[in-house]
Scaffold this motif. Structure first.
Motif, PDB file in Angstrom:
ATOM      1  N   GLY A 278       0.783  -1.229   0.000  1.00  0.00           N
ATOM      2  CA  GLY A 278       0.000   0.000   0.000  1.00  0.00           C
ATOM      3  C   GLY A 278       0.814   1.278   0.000  1.00  0.00           C
ATOM      4  O   GLY A 278       0.261   2.358  -0.194  1.00  0.00           O
ATOM      5  N   GLU A 345       0.005  -0.852  -4.960  1.00  0.00           N
ATOM      6  CA  GLU A 345      -1.259  -0.173  -5.225  1.00  0.00           C
ATOM      7  C   GLU A 345      -1.038   1.124  -5.997  1.00  0.00           C
ATOM      8  O   GLU A 345      -1.814   1.474  -6.882  1.00  0.00           O
ATOM      9  CB  GLU A 345      -1.979   0.148  -3.907  1.00  0.00           C
ATOM     10  CG  GLU A 345      -2.518  -1.067  -3.179  1.00  0.00           C
ATOM     11  CD  GLU A 345      -3.242  -0.689  -1.903  1.00  0.00           C
ATOM     12  OE1 GLU A 345      -3.384   0.526  -1.634  1.00  0.00           O
ATOM     13  OE2 GLU A 345      -3.673  -1.594  -1.168  1.00  0.00           O
ATOM     14  N   THR A 346       0.028   1.849  -5.648  1.00  0.00           N
ATOM     15  CA  THR A 346       0.275   3.165  -6.239  1.00  0.00           C
ATOM     16  C   THR A 346       1.753   3.313  -6.562  1.00  0.00           C
ATOM     17  O   THR A 346       2.599   3.159  -5.673  1.00  0.00           O
ATOM     18  CB  THR A 346      -0.136   4.288  -5.259  1.00  0.00           C
ATOM     19  OG1 THR A 346      -1.480   4.064  -4.808  1.00  0.00           O
ATOM     20  CG2 THR A 346      -0.049   5.648  -5.935  1.00  0.00           C
TER      21      THR A 346
END
Length: 400
Positions: A278, A345-346
């Motif tokens: 995350g 995720e990013t």
């Protein structure tokens, strides 16, 4: 709100674990505490300067505690794990930890120096950011040993020593203040940012990477610095006269560095078979000036970031990301994009040059070229992370 981490040792630091250090003043009974080497502080930082005693304030509900030996009140808070003095804003401002990692010779130390210089000057002025060292070590060490050496003397800072060989290596901790207008009301936001420049040797093998587990897992965001000149296909494209890193070895290959960090984070964060990491990760390719000749004239990487508004320019950043992805295909590194997409995720790609031109070597060492420091896009990864954290707002991409 999550439990904050100490910005120096990266252990979780709940309020009950905060300790105090005696002020050294004469107490009410005329007694004064003696100084001695603090073994915990020495173990973390190598600082063997005699200090006044540390004490716990557990059980005290309000006000500042008094030293149990001399009875004098103390205002100096320290971490209960490493005994570093905590910044004044700790516990009141958001504490953001940014991990700066990369392979050996990827340019992390020079990049960090130029980035912080820009944040304290041009970029800080653009965004209305007040950036100040949060402790004496940061204020003195950064300015004297990093900023002045690079900008005034034109000397490149020496490579970071491996963790096992440098007890005195400490994070730089900065307090950042920003006034934002939300819903018609101006609000002052304060944050603490901790930068720790890990040595390239600390990322060469799985065993050495594990020494950085606490640092990486405590981080809110990661800046992964990679040198395209350590990729054989890109290395062959470098402009004549460009200073090349040592002939790349397999452990320093950017794809292998990314793979080891990803494996480490999965294990430490226990993401499971299907989970994604995350933490936002900015994948930054450095030293792009050595490859300027391979870029088209209208390349977004040949111009600096827009500075017209105090907003993160999403359209510009997305254009950089697309162009770097295209370059990866020419550099034989497209597999890195797949690794990031399957594990994070990013993420976003960036291309920067901290110096603007290749440094030169002479009998005095490695120096900045005669053009001086002409950085380009060094602020982009940090501003992207600030936008991810909600510290600054973004200018939305234009509809096409």
């Amino acid at each position: 709100m999550r439990t904050p981490y100490c910005p120096y040792c990266y252990h979780e630091l709940p309020a009950q674990s905060v300790m105090y250090r005696c002020s050294g003043r004469i107490g009410r009974g005329g007694q004064r505490c003696e100084t001695a080497i603090d073994p915990l502080l020495a173990a973390y930082t190598g600082d063997t300067t005699p200090k006044f005693p540390a004490f716990s304030a557990r059980g005290r509900r309000r006000g500042h505690p008094a030293c149990p030996q001399c009875g004098e009140v103390s205002f100096q808070r320290i971490c209960g794990r490493c005994h570093n003095e905590l910044p004044a804003l700790f516990g009141e401002a958001d504490t953001r930890l940014i991990a700066l990692v990369g392979a050996k010779e990827s340019g992390k130390t020079v990049y960090m120096t130029v980035l912080l210089h820009e944040l304290q000057n041009r970029v800080g002025e653009q965004f209305g950011l007040s950036v100040m060292g949060a402790d004496d070590h940061t204020k003195d060490m950064f300015q004297e040993e990093y900023e002045k050496r690079l900008y005034d003397q034109g000397v490149l800072v020496e490579a970071t020593a491996p963790a096992r060989a440098d007890l005195n290596r400490r994070p730089f901790v900065f307090g950042i203040s920003l006034t934002q207008r939300k819903w018609g009301v101006e609000r002052l936001d304060r944050s603490l940012f901790s930068f720790f420049d890990t040595a390239g040797e600390d990322l060469r093998t799985k065993e050495s990477v594990e020494r950085n587990v606490r640092y990486l897992t405590a981080a809110d965001g990661i800046v992964l610095m990679l040198d395209p000149l350590q990729m054989r296909a890109a290395r062959s494209l470098a402009e004549p006269g460009a200073q090349l890193p040592t002939e790349p070895r397999a452990p320093d290959n950017p794809a292998n560095v990314l793979a080891r960090i990803t494996e480490l984070l999965h294990g430490a964060l226990r993401t499971g078979r299907r989970g994604l990491i995350g933490k936002p990760i900015a994948v930054v390719f450095s030293k792009l000036d050595a490859l300027d000749g391979t870029l088209p004239e209208d390349s977004v990487l040949l111009r600096d970031s827009p500075d017209r508004e105090p907003l993160f320019d999403e359209a510009d950043s997305a254009a950089v990301d697309r162009e770097v992805r295209g370059l990866l295909a020419h550099w034989h590194g497209s597999g890195m994009e797949t690794v990031l997409a399957r594990n994070y995720e990013t993420f976003r790609f960036f291309g920067v040059t901290a110096l603007g031109s290749s440094p030169v070597r002479d009998d005095k060492g490695t120096r900045v070229s005669g053009y001086g420091v002409q950085s380009r896009r060094v602020q982009d990864p940090f501003l992207w992370l600030l936008q991810q954290f909600g510290t600054i707002s973004k200018k939305k991409a234009q509809e096409r």
